[in-house]
Write a protein that holds these residues in place. Structure first.
Motif, PDB file in Angstrom:
ATOM      1  N   ARG A 109     -55.812 -35.579  23.821  1.00 48.61           N
ATOM      2  CA  ARG A 109     -56.476 -34.518  23.066  1.00 48.61           C
ATOM      3  C   ARG A 109     -57.431 -33.701  23.924  1.00 48.61           C
ATOM      4  NH1 ARG A 109     -57.987 -33.058  17.787  1.00 48.61           N
ATOM      5  NH2 ARG A 109     -60.087 -32.214  17.649  1.00 48.61           N
ATOM      6  N   ARG A 110     -58.197 -34.369  24.777  1.00 45.49           N
ATOM      7  CA  ARG A 110     -59.178 -33.637  25.572  1.00 45.49           C
ATOM      8  C   ARG A 110     -58.500 -32.607  26.476  1.00 45.49           C
ATOM      9  NH1 ARG A 110     -64.317 -36.318  28.748  1.00 45.49           N
ATOM     10  NH2 ARG A 110     -65.212 -34.364  29.519  1.00 45.49           N
ATOM     11  N   THR A 113     -56.730 -29.554  24.419  1.00 47.38           N
ATOM     12  CA  THR A 113     -57.596 -28.511  23.849  1.00 47.38           C
ATOM     13  C   THR A 113     -58.404 -27.783  24.920  1.00 47.38           C
ATOM     14  OG1 THR A 113     -59.364 -30.133  23.432  1.00 47.38           O
ATOM     15  CG2 THR A 113     -57.774 -29.749  21.655  1.00 47.38           C
ATOM     16  N   SER A 114     -58.154 -28.066  26.175  1.00 48.89           N
ATOM     17  CA  SER A 114     -58.884 -27.442  27.276  1.00 48.89           C
ATOM     18  C   SER A 114     -58.360 -26.028  27.538  1.00 48.89           C
ATOM     19  CB  SER A 114     -58.736 -28.281  28.544  1.00 48.89           C
ATOM     20  OG  SER A 114     -59.056 -27.521  29.693  1.00 48.89           O
ATOM     21  N   THR A 149     -52.659 -30.279  18.605  1.00 49.54           N
ATOM     22  CA  THR A 149     -52.591 -31.697  18.945  1.00 49.54           C
ATOM     23  C   THR A 149     -51.600 -32.488  18.097  1.00 49.54           C
ATOM     24  OG1 THR A 149     -54.459 -32.177  17.475  1.00 49.54           O
ATOM     25  CG2 THR A 149     -54.967 -31.688  19.789  1.00 49.54           C
TER      26      THR A 149
END
Length: 200
Positions: A109-110, A113-114, A149
Motif C-alpha cells: 500500500r505504501r 499510493t506514492s 489498492t
C-alpha cells in the motif's frame, strides 16, 4: 503542499447511456463527504456536490457543464451500497475481488499510493486498463495521483436520474470526460488514495 483523499470510487455505465462516478471520501482535507459525477448520453457533465466548498474544489479540479449543490448521502449494508444525491439515486451490488484487484494487491500500500511510483507506472496503467490513468493534471498547475489498492466488480444496479430509470448495468463506455482519465470500463468500485500536489 499535498492534499490526500482516502476512500472509494465507484464507476459504472447504464443502458440509458448515462455514466456515473461516485466518490465516497471518509478521510479528506474537506472532511467526510461523497459526490457524484454524471455524464449523460448527450455528453452533458454534471457534478452533484454536498457543499459550496466541495463544489468549488472539485470543479477546480475537473470539468463540468453543470454543478448542483444537493445533499449527498451513501450507506452500505452487506454488499449493497445506496447513494442519494438530489435528482440521482442508485443501489449497486458489490461482487468479489476482481482480477484487477488481485493484481493491485501485489503492490504494498505504501508504494501503491506514492506519487513517485504512480508517475512511473502511468504509461503501464494506460495499457492494462484502457482509459485509466494514475497521474495527470489537476488544473491550475497542480498534479493529481490515483493510488488504487483494491478493486471489486459491480454486479448489478438500480438507478434513477430526475425520476427516470437508467436501465440495466453496462460498461462505462465511452469513457467519462471529467478529468485526465476515466474509471475502468468494467463496472468497479476501487479503494483509492488520491493525492493532489499544489504548486509550491
Amino acid at each position: 503542499m499535498a492534499l490526500r483523499f482516502d476512500g472509494r470510487i465507484a464507476g459504472f455505465g447504464t443502458a440509458s447511456g448515462v455514466r456515473v462516478v461516485v466518490g465516497m471520501w471518509p478521510r479528506s482535507p474537506l472532511g467526510s463527504f461523497a459526490d457524484v459525477m454524471l455524464e449523460r448520453a448527450d455528453g452533458h457533465r454534471v457534478l452533484l456536490a454536498p457543499s459550496d466548498a466541495v463544489a468549488r474544489f472539485v470543479s477546480e479540479t475537473y470539468t463540468f457543464d453543470e454543478v448542483r449543490i444537493v445533499p449527498v448521502r451513501y450507506s452500505r449494508r452487506s454488499r449493497v451500497i445506496s447513494v442519494e444525491a438530489g435528482p440521482f439515486a442508485a443501489r449497486f451490488t458489490v461482487g468479489g475481488i476482481s482480477p484487477l484487484g488481485r493484481l493491485l494487491r501485489i503492490v504494498p500500500r505504501r508504494l501503491a499510493t506514492s506519487p513517485a511510483w504512480l508517475r512511473l507506472i502511468d504509461p503501464v496503467a494506460r495499457i492494462l486498463v484502457p482509459g485509466a490513468r494514475t497521474a495527470g493534471s489537476a488544473g491550475g498547475g497542480r498534479r493529481e495521483y490515483y493510488g488504487v489498492t483494491s478493486a471489486r466488480g459491480i454486479t448489478a444496479i438500480t438507478a434513477t436520474w430526475e425520476g427516470h430509470d437508467l436501465g440495466y448495468l453496462t460498461r462505462l463506455h465511452p469513457p467519462v470526460r471529467f478529468g485526465f482519465g476515466s474509471a475502468p470500463a468494467a463496472p468497479h468500485i476501487v479503494e483509492v488514495v488520491t493525492t493532489i500536489i499544489e504548486r509550491a
